[in-house]
Scaffold this motif. Structure first.
Motif, PDB file in Angstrom:
ATOM      1  N   GLY A  54       0.787  -1.216   0.000  1.00 55.70           N
ATOM      2  CA  GLY A  54       0.000   0.000   0.000  1.00 55.70           C
ATOM      3  C   GLY A  54       0.825   1.275   0.000  1.00 55.70           C
ATOM      4  N   THR A  55       2.146   1.184   0.009  1.00 58.04           N
ATOM      5  CA  THR A  55       3.028   2.342  -0.011  1.00 58.04           C
ATOM      6  C   THR A  55       3.693   2.453  -1.365  1.00 58.04           C
ATOM      7  N   ALA A  56       3.698   3.655  -1.939  1.00 56.71           N
ATOM      8  CA  ALA A  56       4.307   3.890  -3.241  1.00 56.71           C
ATOM      9  C   ALA A  56       5.456   4.880  -3.092  1.00 56.71           C
ATOM     10  N   GLU A  57       6.511   4.674  -3.859  1.00 58.26           N
ATOM     11  CA  GLU A  57       7.690   5.537  -3.811  1.00 58.26           C
ATOM     12  C   GLU A  57       8.203   5.771  -5.222  1.00 58.26           C
ATOM     13  N   ILE A  58       8.505   7.033  -5.529  1.00 57.72           N
ATOM     14  CA  ILE A  58       9.096   7.399  -6.814  1.00 57.72           C
ATOM     15  C   ILE A  58      10.423   8.071  -6.518  1.00 57.72           C
ATOM     16  N   ALA A  59      11.488   7.653  -7.175  1.00 58.84           N
ATOM     17  CA  ALA A  59      12.818   8.186  -6.903  1.00 58.84           C
ATOM     18  C   ALA A  59      13.525   8.502  -8.212  1.00 58.84           C
ATOM     19  N   ALA A  60      14.386   9.518  -8.156  1.00 56.55           N
ATOM     20  CA  ALA A  60      15.253   9.864  -9.284  1.00 56.55           C
ATOM     21  C   ALA A  60      16.671   9.896  -8.741  1.00 56.55           C
TER      22      ALA A  60
END
Length: 206
Positions: A54-60
């Protein structure tokens, strides 16, 4: 006579391994789905998008992260707080948006706008030094109180209008006038508990 043998019991089945789906991306990287976890990795194997539990993460990892909506708006919604932190890891974020509180912690805050307005039931400003530069400053208040250790005012012309009582209470009063001192009243009362002195090269009465 045949020996009795124990019937064989079936061995417990080993837990089934979660199926994993791996899809390579042209030019490097991959998309992996394993159970309730989905990950997108770049060509170096680093996770750039991850969704799990249920946790979303976007990284660059090496570049900028851009959220763009050229023909629409960007909406960020949260059931709890929204925190913003820039630079190295900090114990507390620079910006925290809560349901009832907006907190900003920064060395310097700059705002530039054609018009600004603040509406508050109660406002407090705590600072070691405040500098205000404006063409016109207007104050409107039912009651205005000023408490200072020392008050210094500089003006080319000063005008004050009081419709009723104007009172000054001081330990000592000294007025220095370079040229003319004029006092115009309907009635004048001068009272001293001790001596009164008038010193001038010429004193005219009447």
């Amino acid at each position: 006579m045949k020996r009795a043998t124990k019937p064989r019991t079936a061995s417990p089945a080993s837990p089934a391994r979660k199926a994993e789906i791996l899809v390579p991306i042209e030019g490097g990287g991959s998309v992996a789905v394993r159970g309730d976890t989905a990950e997108i990795r770049d060509a170096g194997g680093r996770v750039v998008v991850r969704f799990a539990g249920g946790t979303a993460e976007i990284a660059a990892p090496d570049g900028d992260l851009v959220l763009s909506a050229p023909r629409g708006k960007v909406v960020i919604q949260s059931g709890d707080d929204i925190t913003l932190a820039a630079g190295p890891a900090r114990e507390a974020p620079q910006v925290r948006v809560g349901r009832e509180t907006l907190a900003i912690d920064a060395e310097q805050i700059e705002a530039k706008t054609a018009a600004g307005r603040l509406v508050a039931e109660q406002a407090s400003v705590l600072a070691r030094r405040i500098t205000t530069t404006a063409t016109t400053i207007s104050h409107t208040a039912e009651r205005f109180e000023l408490t200072a250790q020392q008050l210094v005012e500089h003006a080319r012309d000063a005008f004050r209008t009081v419709t009723e009582l104007s009172q000054t209470r001081a330990g000592r009063v000294r007025t220095l006038v370079d040229d003319l001192y004029a006092l115009y009243t309907k009635r004048t009362s001068l009272q001293s508990t001790e001596e009164t002195s008038v010193d001038g090269s010429k004193v005219l009465l009447g």
